[in-house]
Write a protein that holds these residues in place. Sequence first.
Motif, PDB file in Angstrom:
ATOM      1  N   GLY A   1      -2.856   5.323  -5.430  1.00  0.00           N
ATOM      2  CA  GLY A   1      -3.153   4.107  -4.681  1.00  0.00           C
ATOM      3  C   GLY A   1      -3.881   3.070  -5.511  1.00  0.00           C
ATOM      4  O   GLY A   1      -3.715   1.874  -5.317  1.00  0.00           O
TER       5      GLY A   1
ATOM      6  N   GLY B   1       0.793  -1.214   0.000  1.00  0.00           N
ATOM      7  CA  GLY B   1       0.000   0.000   0.000  1.00  0.00           C
ATOM      8  C   GLY B   1       0.828   1.268   0.000  1.00  0.00           C
ATOM      9  O   GLY B   1       1.992   1.229  -0.307  1.00  0.00           O
ATOM     10  N   PRO B   2       0.311   2.413   0.240  1.00  0.00           N
ATOM     11  CA  PRO B   2      -1.073   2.710   0.573  1.00  0.00           C
ATOM     12  C   PRO B   2      -1.964   2.708  -0.660  1.00  0.00           C
ATOM     13  O   PRO B   2      -1.495   2.916  -1.772  1.00  0.00           O
ATOM     14  CB  PRO B   2      -0.993   4.117   1.165  1.00  0.00           C
ATOM     15  CG  PRO B   2       0.158   4.745   0.479  1.00  0.00           C
ATOM     16  CD  PRO B   2       1.136   3.623   0.238  1.00  0.00           C
ATOM     17  N   TYR B   3      -3.230   2.440  -0.465  1.00  0.00           N
ATOM     18  CA  TYR B   3      -4.176   2.317  -1.568  1.00  0.00           C
ATOM     19  C   TYR B   3      -5.067   3.546  -1.724  1.00  0.00           C
ATOM     20  O   TYR B   3      -6.020   3.516  -2.467  1.00  0.00           O
ATOM     21  CB  TYR B   3      -5.069   1.097  -1.358  1.00  0.00           C
ATOM     22  CG  TYR B   3      -4.345  -0.216  -1.371  1.00  0.00           C
ATOM     23  CD1 TYR B   3      -3.318  -0.477  -2.261  1.00  0.00           C
ATOM     24  CD2 TYR B   3      -4.702  -1.222  -0.502  1.00  0.00           C
ATOM     25  CE1 TYR B   3      -2.658  -1.686  -2.282  1.00  0.00           C
ATOM     26  CE2 TYR B   3      -4.066  -2.447  -0.514  1.00  0.00           C
ATOM     27  CZ  TYR B   3      -3.043  -2.671  -1.416  1.00  0.00           C
ATOM     28  OH  TYR B   3      -2.404  -3.873  -1.437  1.00  0.00           O
ATOM     29  N   HIS B   4      -4.790   4.629  -1.042  1.00  0.00           N
ATOM     30  CA  HIS B   4      -5.663   5.804  -1.134  1.00  0.00           C
ATOM     31  C   HIS B   4      -5.257   6.695  -2.313  1.00  0.00           C
ATOM     32  O   HIS B   4      -4.105   6.709  -2.735  1.00  0.00           O
ATOM     33  CB  HIS B   4      -5.638   6.601   0.170  1.00  0.00           C
ATOM     34  CG  HIS B   4      -4.296   7.148   0.513  1.00  0.00           C
ATOM     35  ND1 HIS B   4      -3.339   6.402   1.158  1.00  0.00           N
ATOM     36  CD2 HIS B   4      -3.744   8.358   0.265  1.00  0.00           C
ATOM     37  CE1 HIS B   4      -2.259   7.133   1.313  1.00  0.00           C
ATOM     38  NE2 HIS B   4      -2.471   8.324   0.781  1.00  0.00           N
ATOM     39  N   GLY B   5      -6.243   7.371  -2.859  1.00  0.00           N
ATOM     40  CA  GLY B   5      -6.000   8.314  -3.934  1.00  0.00           C
ATOM     41  C   GLY B   5      -5.796   7.668  -5.290  1.00  0.00           C
ATOM     42  O   GLY B   5      -5.928   6.463  -5.470  1.00  0.00           O
ATOM     43  N   TYR B   6      -5.475   8.513  -6.246  1.00  0.00           N
ATOM     44  CA  TYR B   6      -5.284   8.057  -7.629  1.00  0.00           C
ATOM     45  C   TYR B   6      -4.095   7.116  -7.744  1.00  0.00           C
ATOM     46  O   TYR B   6      -4.163   6.077  -8.390  1.00  0.00           O
ATOM     47  CB  TYR B   6      -5.102   9.281  -8.527  1.00  0.00           C
ATOM     48  CG  TYR B   6      -4.935   8.936  -9.980  1.00  0.00           C
ATOM     49  CD1 TYR B   6      -6.042   8.638 -10.761  1.00  0.00           C
ATOM     50  CD2 TYR B   6      -3.677   8.888 -10.562  1.00  0.00           C
ATOM     51  CE1 TYR B   6      -5.904   8.301 -12.102  1.00  0.00           C
ATOM     52  CE2 TYR B   6      -3.525   8.568 -11.896  1.00  0.00           C
ATOM     53  CZ  TYR B   6      -4.632   8.274 -12.664  1.00  0.00           C
ATOM     54  OH  TYR B   6      -4.489   7.941 -13.982  1.00  0.00           O
TER      55      TYR B   6
END
Length: 63
Positions: free
Chosen positions: A16, A9-14
């Motif tokens: 991610g 990860g991290p898997y957040h946002g574009y």
Amino acid sequence: MNHKKDYSGPYHGYDGFAIFARDMDLALNSPTWGLIGAPWNEKAQAKKAEAKATATAKATAAV
């Protein structure tokens, strides 16, 4: 500190999403899947073997 070695990860946002897609691709297309059999294949093979044994038994009894 991240103690898990299998998490990329991290898997957040574009950005991610690209990391998540890569991790899913690695997991789903892993060559280790070829080392195990699918349960539904085993059930189908057992059912086919049972039907064949029944047919053979009926043919032998008819003779």
